[in-house]
Design an enzyme around this catalytic site. Structure first.
Site, short mmCIF file in Angstrom:
data_model
loop_
_atom_site.label_atom_id
_atom_site.label_comp_id
_atom_site.label_asym_id
_atom_site.label_seq_id
_atom_site.Cartn_x
_atom_site.Cartn_y
_atom_site.Cartn_z
N ASP A 1 2.88 0.98 12.24
CA ASP A 1 1.68 0.33 11.72
C ASP A 1 1.48 -1.07 12.29
O ASP A 1 0.38 -1.63 12.19
CB ASP A 1 1.74 0.25 10.19
CG ASP A 1 1.48 1.60 9.52
OD1 ASP A 1 1.00 2.52 10.22
OD2 ASP A 1 1.75 1.74 8.32
N LYS B 1 0.82 -1.21 0.00
CA LYS B 1 0.00 0.00 0.00
C LYS B 1 0.86 1.26 0.00
O LYS B 1 0.60 2.20 -0.75
CB LYS B 1 -0.91 -0.02 1.22
CG LYS B 1 -1.60 1.29 1.57
CD LYS B 1 -2.40 1.13 2.86
CE LYS B 1 -3.06 2.43 3.28
NZ LYS B 1 -2.09 3.37 3.88
N ASN B 2 1.89 1.28 0.84
CA ASN B 2 2.69 2.49 0.98
C ASN B 2 3.70 2.69 -0.14
O ASN B 2 4.44 3.67 -0.14
CB ASN B 2 3.40 2.48 2.34
CG ASN B 2 2.44 2.70 3.49
OD1 ASN B 2 1.37 3.27 3.32
ND2 ASN B 2 2.81 2.21 4.66
N ILE C 1 6.13 7.46 17.33
CA ILE C 1 5.92 8.08 16.02
C ILE C 1 4.68 8.98 16.04
O ILE C 1 4.75 10.17 15.74
CB ILE C 1 5.78 7.01 14.92
CG1 ILE C 1 7.00 6.09 14.91
CG2 ILE C 1 5.59 7.67 13.56
CD1 ILE C 1 8.30 6.76 14.54
N CYS D 1 -6.25 7.89 8.34
CA CYS D 1 -6.27 7.55 9.76
C CYS D 1 -6.22 8.80 10.62
O CYS D 1 -5.50 9.74 10.33
CB CYS D 1 -5.09 6.64 10.10
SG CYS D 1 -5.19 4.99 9.36
N ARG E 1 -5.92 10.26 2.96
CA ARG E 1 -4.76 11.06 3.35
C ARG E 1 -3.71 11.11 2.25
O ARG E 1 -2.98 12.10 2.12
CB ARG E 1 -4.16 10.46 4.63
CG ARG E 1 -3.00 11.25 5.17
CD ARG E 1 -2.47 10.63 6.45
NE ARG E 1 -1.33 11.38 6.93
CZ ARG E 1 -1.40 12.49 7.62
NH1 ARG E 1 -2.58 13.00 7.90
NH2 ARG E 1 -0.31 13.11 8.02
#
Length: 431
Positions: free
Chosen positions: A317, A25-26, A339, A125, A101
């Protein structure tokens, strides 16, 4: 009354078998944004995760003028961005951006292809004070004019006089690093990004941009140098596997005392998470592109101390599913979130299920082991939802996790893949 989409989980089934890990996904989200930088050809992305965030990204790509094909069965995307030339379409509307986002990843393409961009909202998120200011500061350092309306309804970016510059990230954000690299790729001159992220996804995006014709060096060192070029050309690329998907399935296997082979997973991509899970009693064996994960159900899980940090540290995550796993360990586990603040939403949901978790600022103390019982819980964000489903796999009775949309944002065919491993998980619509 509208339809509620939720996950229904009945616990008590160990996971066994083979699961395929989705594309990252990232990595794919910035690649979709980067594909809009290409003024020639059609971009083809393979191993694309079929998730809601990808669908939102493609909606934005179409909105600004790209032609998009999403072949979900083949997990392939085709993007033709040659027609991005209408400044009136350089808008990221709140109707999409407020739920996604990653919309900020489209600003570099709009800056370079249309000369300006407007973003009307950001979503994804809800993670405390996490914000996007450092993206806009970076654009401004490259010569963009960034203005915000008084009521924060939208942000305007004008890019008439871009030039390379020296950029510094306060924290090595992977999204920030990727976004500034994209902004620098077509900016005249040399741009240096200090304190850049080291995540594997960043390296995959750099490889993708390099294939398109970008001149980028220093990936993986924290000090990235970008020499601006005049144009980029579309290419074909296979997206790397999703290390968070890998970590979640590994933890679910451990929680249930199962034995699962994860096809496409890369153990090295887990970073410190690999060592923490091994300390708890999880066994890993990598054979080629297959990662075997197992945990002896007759040996109790050991408690753990973990602190989230940028790669190769423990991924933030994976912190919520680790919290769920720690409820099963014999003893006290300590988890510190370094984080994002506000990322302990899962603690209250797990406590509803019978866990004993204390939250003190950015630290959580998990008193284990706990016998979890199914109930209705809320997926406050993507990772919270995945952690709640994981808890449901080991809880007595039935667990309802909603809204399903949060989980669907980041995990493709989640219920189907878990069911194939023997879990009793259903994604359902109810009135």
């Amino acid at each position: 009354m509208g339809q509620e989409v939720r996950y229904r989980v009945r616990g008590g089934h160990a996971l066994h078998g083979t699961a395929f890990i989705q594309g990252a996904k990232n990595a794919v989200l910035p690649m979709i944004g980067a594909a809009l930088l290409a003024s020639k050809g059609r971009t083809v992305l393979r191993n694309v995760p079929v998730i809601e965030d990808v669908r939102r990204a493609l909606e934005l790509a179409e909105y600004v003028g790209a032609k998009v094909e999403f072949h979900e069965a083949e997990r392939t995307i085709v993007i033709d961005a040659t027609g991005l030339n209408d400044p009136n379409r350089a808008v990221l509307p709140a109707s999409i951006a407020s739920r996604f986002r990653g919309s900020v990843l489209f600003i570099p393409a709009l800056m370079h292809r249309m000369g300006r961009a407007r973003i009307e909202g950001v979503g994804g998120c809800n993670l405390g004070s996490r914000n996007l200011d450092f993206h806009y500061r970076g654009f401004a350092r490259l010569g963009a004019e960034v203005t915000e309306d008084p009521e924060r309804k939208h942000i305007n970016v004008k890019a008439d006089n871009l030039k390379g510059g020296r950029l510094y990230l306060d924290t090595p954000s992977h999204t920030g690093t990727e976004n500034l690299i994209m902004a620098a790729a077509l900016t005249p001159g040399t741009t240096v990004i200090e304190h850049a992220a080291l995540e594997p996804e960043v390296l995959d995006v750099i490889e993708f941009l390099g294939s398109m014709g970008a001149k980028i060096s220093g990936g993986g060192t924290g000090f990235i140098k970008v020499e601006g070029v005049s144009e980029l050309t579309a290419v074909e690329h296979t997206v790397m596997p999703d290390r968070i998907d890998t970590g979640v399935f590994a933890m679910m296997t451990a929680a249930t005392g199962g034995d699962v082979s994860l096809v496409g997973a890369n153990l090295d991509h887990l970073g410190v998470a690999r060592w923490k899970l091994e300390q708890m009693g999880v066994q890993f064996t990598q054979q080629g592109a297959v990662l075997r994960v197992r945990r002896d159900p007759n040996v109790p899980l050991r408690p753990i101390n973990a602190v989230t940090s940028p790669f190769p540290g423990f991924a933030t995550d994976l912190q919520p599913p680790l919290m769920a796993l720690a409820t099963l360990a014999e003893g006290e586990s300590y988890i510190r979130e370094a984080i994002f603040d506000g990322r302990f939403a899962l603690a209250d949901e797990l406590n509803k299920m019978g866990a004993k978790i204390e939250v003190e600022g950015n630290r959580a103390i998990v008193h284990g082991p706990s016998e979890l019982h199914g109930t209705k819980v809320t997926a406050h964000d993507l990772r919270c939802g995945a952690g709640a489903i994981m808890a449901g796999l080991v809880a007595k009775g039935e667990t309802i996790v909603s809204p399903a949309y949060q989980v669907d944002r980041g995990h493709s065919h989640f219920a189907t893949r878990l069911s194939a491993l023997g879990a009793d998980v259903v994604r359902e619509e109810v009135s």
